[in-house]
Design a protein around this motif. Structure first.
Motif, short mmCIF file in Angstrom:
data_model
loop_
_atom_site.label_atom_id
_atom_site.label_comp_id
_atom_site.label_asym_id
_atom_site.label_seq_id
_atom_site.Cartn_x
_atom_site.Cartn_y
_atom_site.Cartn_z
N ILE A 1 4.43 5.55 -12.70
CA ILE A 1 5.09 4.46 -12.00
C ILE A 1 4.01 3.54 -11.45
CG2 ILE A 1 6.78 3.83 -10.26
CD1 ILE A 1 7.84 5.59 -12.53
N ASP A 2 3.92 2.37 -12.04
CA ASP A 2 2.84 1.44 -11.74
C ASP A 2 3.30 0.38 -10.75
OD1 ASP A 2 0.18 0.35 -12.26
OD2 ASP A 2 1.23 -1.32 -13.21
N VAL A 3 2.49 0.13 -9.74
CA VAL A 3 2.72 -0.98 -8.81
C VAL A 3 1.76 -2.10 -9.21
CG1 VAL A 3 2.78 -1.74 -6.40
CG2 VAL A 3 3.42 0.61 -6.99
N GLU A 4 2.29 -3.01 -9.99
CA GLU A 4 1.46 -4.11 -10.48
C GLU A 4 1.40 -5.21 -9.42
OE1 GLU A 4 -1.21 -5.49 -13.20
OE2 GLU A 4 -0.19 -3.55 -13.05
N ILE A 5 0.20 -5.77 -9.20
CA ILE A 5 -0.03 -6.77 -8.16
C ILE A 5 -0.62 -8.02 -8.78
CG2 ILE A 5 -1.20 -7.26 -5.98
CD1 ILE A 5 -1.43 -4.22 -5.57
N ALA A 6 -0.14 -9.18 -8.33
CA ALA A 6 -0.75 -10.45 -8.73
C ALA A 6 -2.04 -10.61 -7.93
CB ALA A 6 0.20 -11.60 -8.45
N PRO A 7 -3.23 -10.55 -8.57
CA PRO A 7 -4.49 -10.56 -7.82
C PRO A 7 -4.66 -11.76 -6.90
CG PRO A 7 -4.86 -9.98 -10.13
CD PRO A 7 -3.45 -10.45 -10.02
N ALA A 8 -4.24 -12.94 -7.38
CA ALA A 8 -4.45 -14.15 -6.57
C ALA A 8 -3.69 -14.09 -5.26
CB ALA A 8 -4.02 -15.38 -7.36
N ARG A 35 0.83 -1.20 0.00
CA ARG A 35 0.00 0.00 0.00
C ARG A 35 0.87 1.26 0.00
NH1 ARG A 35 -4.53 2.24 -1.82
NH2 ARG A 35 -5.25 3.92 -0.50
N ALA A 36 1.94 1.25 0.77
CA ALA A 36 2.84 2.40 0.79
C ALA A 36 3.43 2.65 -0.59
CB ALA A 36 3.95 2.18 1.81
N LEU A 37 3.75 1.58 -1.30
CA LEU A 37 4.29 1.72 -2.65
C LEU A 37 3.23 2.24 -3.61
CD1 LEU A 37 6.37 -1.57 -2.81
CD2 LEU A 37 7.30 0.76 -2.88
N GLN A 38 1.97 1.83 -3.44
CA GLN A 38 0.91 2.37 -4.27
C GLN A 38 0.83 3.89 -4.13
OE1 GLN A 38 -2.74 0.30 -3.23
NE2 GLN A 38 -2.69 -0.70 -5.22
N VAL A 39 0.96 4.36 -2.90
CA VAL A 39 0.85 5.79 -2.64
C VAL A 39 2.08 6.53 -3.16
CG1 VAL A 39 0.69 7.53 -0.83
CG2 VAL A 39 -0.64 5.42 -0.65
N ALA A 40 3.26 5.97 -2.92
CA ALA A 40 4.52 6.62 -3.33
C ALA A 40 5.47 5.56 -3.85
CB ALA A 40 5.14 7.38 -2.15
N PRO A 41 5.36 5.19 -5.13
CA PRO A 41 6.11 4.05 -5.67
C PRO A 41 7.62 4.18 -5.56
CG PRO A 41 4.36 4.72 -7.18
CD PRO A 41 4.45 5.77 -6.13
N ARG A 42 8.15 5.40 -5.57
CA ARG A 42 9.59 5.59 -5.54
C ARG A 42 10.11 6.06 -4.17
NH1 ARG A 42 12.65 5.79 -9.92
NH2 ARG A 42 13.85 7.59 -9.17
N ALA A 43 9.26 5.97 -3.17
CA ALA A 43 9.70 6.35 -1.82
C ALA A 43 10.83 5.44 -1.36
CB ALA A 43 8.53 6.27 -0.85
N ILE A 77 4.41 -8.60 -6.61
CA ILE A 77 4.32 -7.23 -7.11
C ILE A 77 5.44 -6.98 -8.11
CG2 ILE A 77 3.32 -6.34 -4.97
CD1 ILE A 77 6.08 -5.09 -4.37
N ARG A 78 5.27 -5.91 -8.86
CA ARG A 78 6.34 -5.39 -9.70
C ARG A 78 6.12 -3.89 -9.84
NH1 ARG A 78 7.26 -5.07 -15.78
NH2 ARG A 78 9.42 -4.39 -15.84
N VAL A 79 7.19 -3.11 -9.68
CA VAL A 79 7.13 -1.66 -9.84
C VAL A 79 7.81 -1.31 -11.16
CG1 VAL A 79 7.67 0.58 -8.85
CG2 VAL A 79 7.20 -1.38 -7.35
N ALA A 80 7.08 -0.68 -12.08
CA ALA A 80 7.63 -0.40 -13.41
C ALA A 80 7.08 0.91 -13.94
CB ALA A 80 7.29 -1.53 -14.38
N GLY A 81 7.88 1.58 -14.74
CA GLY A 81 7.43 2.77 -15.43
C GLY A 81 6.68 2.38 -16.70
N VAL A 82 5.44 2.81 -16.81
CA VAL A 82 4.59 2.46 -17.95
C VAL A 82 4.37 3.71 -18.80
CG1 VAL A 82 2.35 1.57 -18.69
CG2 VAL A 82 3.45 0.65 -16.63
N VAL A 83 4.80 3.64 -20.06
CA VAL A 83 4.67 4.78 -20.97
C VAL A 83 3.26 4.82 -21.54
CG1 VAL A 83 5.47 5.78 -23.15
CG2 VAL A 83 7.11 4.78 -21.55
N ASP A 84 2.68 6.02 -21.61
CA ASP A 84 1.37 6.21 -22.22
C ASP A 84 1.58 6.71 -23.65
OD1 ASP A 84 -1.16 6.80 -23.02
OD2 ASP A 84 -1.54 8.34 -21.52
#
Length: 350
Positions: A239-246, A21-29, A58-65
């Motif tokens: 900066i996306d915090v991707e989560i494995a739902p399962a 959750r902390a990473l969701q709020v501030a991924p690069r903290a 989880i995986r933290v990655a920069g996602v280009v739009d």
């Protein structure tokens, strides 16, 4: 986070969820900042983070739009001949311009998201390669017209309330969460070679330090910091915090294809953006004018949710619920056995 959810996934502990959750709020903290807020040691945060990465939680990655660069984004549905769907899905997942691949309809349908950085790249895939594939029976491509939620706007229901508002405020934020906006701005952003090099590194590790980003682009850390903030501010990358739902107890995922009265599309899209079960929602072209992705704990919850909550939305005319049989790729990350594949393992598989 409920006790039942934590019991369901023994690998993910309460402190892990707080870190996510902390990473969701501030991924690069920094680990030190997260540790101070959570009351843990910096070493403990680092160890737990590395284990969550290694376990594919989880995986933290920069996602280009690509929209910020002037290119449209598309959702594609492919109906395939029996026995061919897995090979086609795997081939699509290896493409850098395909960010999301899922199997549905008992394994005969592929849904994918195409985020080509250039028009030529998109036309090569949608206009030539896929239509000429003998195993593809039918193809339907829908342009994304307006995105209502996705990326940093997706804060999982399971994680809401994990941290106090004060804790989240103390963490700050690495760029504002997603806000509804045009998919393609009137004035596209032009990227310099240095920007491209930084984005390549962020795609592998969204938490890459300023020294590493600067080295990759032959910039000082200070200049790398300024360029990164400009890219985030102009929404070229998030900066996306991707989560494995399962890993968090969500085992039923479905594509929702909605047909709404034209005057109700915006209201329904904005309502979906506030729904905790919805990870993505957008207005699209084609026979359906809205598409969404729902996450539920099981098929029974999916049925109750789509029947009672989504089905009661004013202006909704019809809905197709297409459960995902298997996720192959999500947000640019390969998926294997309901876990995210770290980038170095993904490259080894190619």
């Amino acid at each position: 986070m409920t006790r039942a959810l934590m019991a369901e996934s023994a690998a993910v502990q309460p402190d892990d969820v707080r870190i996510i959750r902390a990473l969701q709020v501030a991924p690069r903290a920094s680990f030190a900042s997260i540790a101070a807020v959570l009351g843990l040691s910096e070493g403990a945060v680092g160890r737990r983070y590395r284990r969550l990465l290694a376990d594919g939680v989880i995986r933290v990655a920069g996602v280009v739009d690509p929209g910020a660069l002037g290119q449209s984004r598309w959702l594609v549905r492919l109906r395939c001949r029996p026995g061919s769907v897995t090979a086609i899905a795997d081939a699509l997942a290896q493409r850098d311009d395909v960010s999301w691949v899922a199997l549905g309809a008992a394994g005969s349908e592929i849904t994918c998201a195409v985020r080509s950085r250039t028009r030529e790249q998109r036309e090569e895939l949608l206009g030539r390669r896929l239509p000429r594939t003998a195993a593809v029976i039918d193809i339907n491509a829908s342009a994304i017209l307006r995105q209502f939620v996705g990326g940093r706007g997706h804060y999982w229901a399971a994680l809401r309330g994990t941290l106090t508002p004060q804790q989240e405020s103390t963490l700050g934020s690495d760029g504002a969460p997603f806000a509804e906006s045009p998919v393609v701005p009137r004035v596209p952003v032009h990227l310099d070679p240095e920007d491209e090099k930084m984005l390549d590194l962020l795609a592998v590790d969204g938490r890459a330090g300023l020294v590493d980003l600067g080295a990759a682009a032959n910039l000082t850390p200070g200049r790398a910091s300024r360029r990164l903030h400009a890219l985030l501010r102009r929404r070229v990358v998030h900066i996306d915090v991707e989560i494995a739902p399962a890993a968090l107890g969500y085992h039923a995922r479905a594509n929702l294809w909605l047909r709404a009265h034209p005057t109700a599309v915006k209201d329904i899209g904005r309502t979906l953006a506030q729904e905790p079960h919805i990870a993505f929602a957008a207005a699209v072209s084609g026979p359906y004018n809205l598409q969404a992705v729902a996450h539920c704990r099981d098929l029974d919850e999916l049925f109750e949710y789509t029947s009672d909550r989504i089905g009661s939305l004013s202006g909704l005319q019809s809905m197709e619920v297409s459960p995902v049989l298997r996720q192959i790729k999500q947000a640019g990350t390969l998926v294997s056995g309901e876990r995210l594949v770290p980038p170095h393992r993904a490259r080894a598989r190619r």
